[in-house]
Write an enzyme that holds these catalytic residues in place. Structure first.
Site, PDB file in Angstrom:
ATOM      1  N   ASN A  96       0.846  -1.192   0.000  1.00 27.31           N
ATOM      2  CA  ASN A  96       0.000   0.000   0.000  1.00 27.31           C
ATOM      3  C   ASN A  96       0.881   1.241   0.000  1.00 27.31           C
ATOM      4  OD1 ASN A  96       0.615  -0.915   2.664  1.00 27.31           O
ATOM      5  ND2 ASN A  96      -1.035   0.288   3.557  1.00 27.31           N
TER       6      ASN A  96
ATOM      7  N   GLU B 167       0.436   5.139   0.646  1.00 26.84           N
ATOM      8  CA  GLU B 167      -0.475   6.177   1.136  1.00 26.84           C
ATOM      9  C   GLU B 167      -0.028   7.559   0.662  1.00 26.84           C
ATOM     10  OE1 GLU B 167      -0.895   5.496   5.386  1.00 26.84           O
ATOM     11  OE2 GLU B 167      -2.124   3.710   4.990  1.00 26.84           O
TER      12      GLU B 167
ATOM     13  N   CYS C  22      -4.063   0.571  -2.569  1.00 23.67           N
ATOM     14  CA  CYS C  22      -3.861  -0.661  -1.806  1.00 23.67           C
ATOM     15  C   CYS C  22      -2.788  -1.544  -2.437  1.00 23.67           C
ATOM     16  CB  CYS C  22      -5.151  -1.475  -1.764  1.00 23.67           C
ATOM     17  SG  CYS C  22      -6.495  -0.712  -0.872  1.00 23.67           S
TER      18      CYS C  22
ATOM     19  N   GLU D 253      -2.875  -4.771  -3.062  1.00 24.53           N
ATOM     20  CA  GLU D 253      -3.374  -5.709  -4.082  1.00 24.53           C
ATOM     21  C   GLU D 253      -3.428  -5.047  -5.444  1.00 24.53           C
ATOM     22  OE1 GLU D 253      -4.649  -4.921  -1.132  1.00 24.53           O
ATOM     23  OE2 GLU D 253      -6.091  -6.409  -0.426  1.00 24.53           O
TER      24      GLU D 253
ATOM     25  N   CYS E   1     -10.093  -5.072   0.364  1.00 25.65           N
ATOM     26  CA  CYS E   1     -11.193  -4.101   0.324  1.00 25.65           C
ATOM     27  C   CYS E   1     -12.028  -4.294  -0.942  1.00 25.65           C
ATOM     28  CB  CYS E   1     -10.649  -2.679   0.399  1.00 25.65           C
ATOM     29  SG  CYS E   1     -10.055  -2.050  -1.187  1.00 25.65           S
TER      30      CYS E   1
ATOM     31  N   CYS F 111     -10.372  -3.445  -4.342  1.00 23.90           N
ATOM     32  CA  CYS F 111      -9.411  -4.465  -4.782  1.00 23.90           C
ATOM     33  C   CYS F 111     -10.140  -5.706  -5.287  1.00 23.90           C
ATOM     34  CB  CYS F 111      -8.448  -4.812  -3.657  1.00 23.90           C
ATOM     35  SG  CYS F 111      -7.329  -3.440  -3.315  1.00 23.90           S
TER      36      CYS F 111
HETATM   37  N1  THU Z   1      -5.282  -1.432   2.381  1.00 23.54           N
HETATM   38  C1  THU Z   1      -4.711  -2.279   1.464  1.00 23.54           C
HETATM   39  O1  THU Z   1      -3.548  -2.093   1.062  1.00 23.54           O
HETATM   40  N2  THU Z   1      -5.446  -3.313   1.003  1.00 23.54           N
HETATM   41  C2  THU Z   1      -6.726  -3.579   1.384  1.00 23.54           C
HETATM   42  O2  THU Z   1      -7.377  -4.429   0.799  1.00 23.54           O
HETATM   43  C3  THU Z   1      -7.303  -2.874   2.539  1.00 23.54           C
HETATM   44  C4  THU Z   1      -6.637  -1.587   2.870  1.00 23.54           C
HETATM   45  C5  THU Z   1      -4.493  -0.301   2.875  1.00 23.54           C
HETATM   46  C6  THU Z   1      -4.979   1.040   2.416  1.00 23.54           C
HETATM   47  C7  THU Z   1      -4.442   1.936   3.517  1.00 23.54           C
HETATM   48  O3  THU Z   1      -3.112   2.288   3.194  1.00 23.54           O
HETATM   49  C8  THU Z   1      -4.418   1.057   4.743  1.00 23.54           C
HETATM   50  O4  THU Z   1      -4.514  -0.279   4.274  1.00 23.54           O
HETATM   51  C9  THU Z   1      -5.546   1.326   5.721  1.00 23.54           C
HETATM   52  O5  THU Z   1      -6.775   1.330   5.084  1.00 23.54           O
END
Ligand code: THU
Length: 135
Positions: free
Chosen positions: A47, A49, A58, A60, A89, A92
């Site tokens: 991920n 940010e 994310c 994935e 999520c 994804c």
């Molecule tokens: N996140 C992912 O990388 N994958 C997911 O399927 C769920 C959420 C990340 C996004 C963000 O950087 C952190 O997790 C918190 O939501």
């Protein structure tokens, strides 16, 4: 397609190693993914940010987009690792569904333990996919 326990574990381990490179200064929730294509290629993702929070992507989707940008569209399995074995999520799930509902999804925790083995089909029932755009 049958994956051995060893193959599953090495994909989980790869995702967990990638997770160290997560850029998550805001949530501190590091996510790592490792995608194996049907051709046997491996793509990791983390991920990433952003100070403008919704711009975050994310792990994935990073893995999927890396694969697609290299011309790979057929996926076999994706491993997703978080500290607590969190589930992919909705966005994804939708992105994975674009490339096939049968992709296996391995969800693991930060100790590399497989928490759940599932599929995109199971994670996103009645998915909207490319076939829905064909008349
Ligand atoms: N996140 C992912 O990388 N994958 C997911 O399927 C769920 C959420 C990340 C996004 C963000 O950087 C952190 O997790 C918190 O939501």
């Amino acid at each position: 397609m049958t994956l051995t326990e060893q193959e599953k574990q090495s994909l989980i381990d790869l995702a967990n190693e990638a997770r160290r490179r997560a850029y998550a200064p805001y949530s501190h929730y590091a996510v790592g993914a490792a995608l194996r294509t049907k051709s046997g290629r491996l793509y990791t993702g983390v991920n990433v940010e952003n100070a403008a929070y919704p711009t975050t992507i994310c792990a994935e989707r990073v893995a999927v987009f890396k694969a697609v940008s290299e011309g790979e569209h057929e996926f076999e399995v994706i491993a997703v690792v978080t500290d607590n074995g969190g589930s992919p999520c909705g966005s994804c799930r939708q992105v994975l569904a674009e490339f096939g509902l049968d992709t296996l999804v391995l969800i693991a925790d930060g100790r590399g333990r497989l928490i759940k083995q599932t599929s995109v089909k199971e994670l996103l029932p009645e998915a909207f996919t490319p076939k829905d755009l064909k008349i």
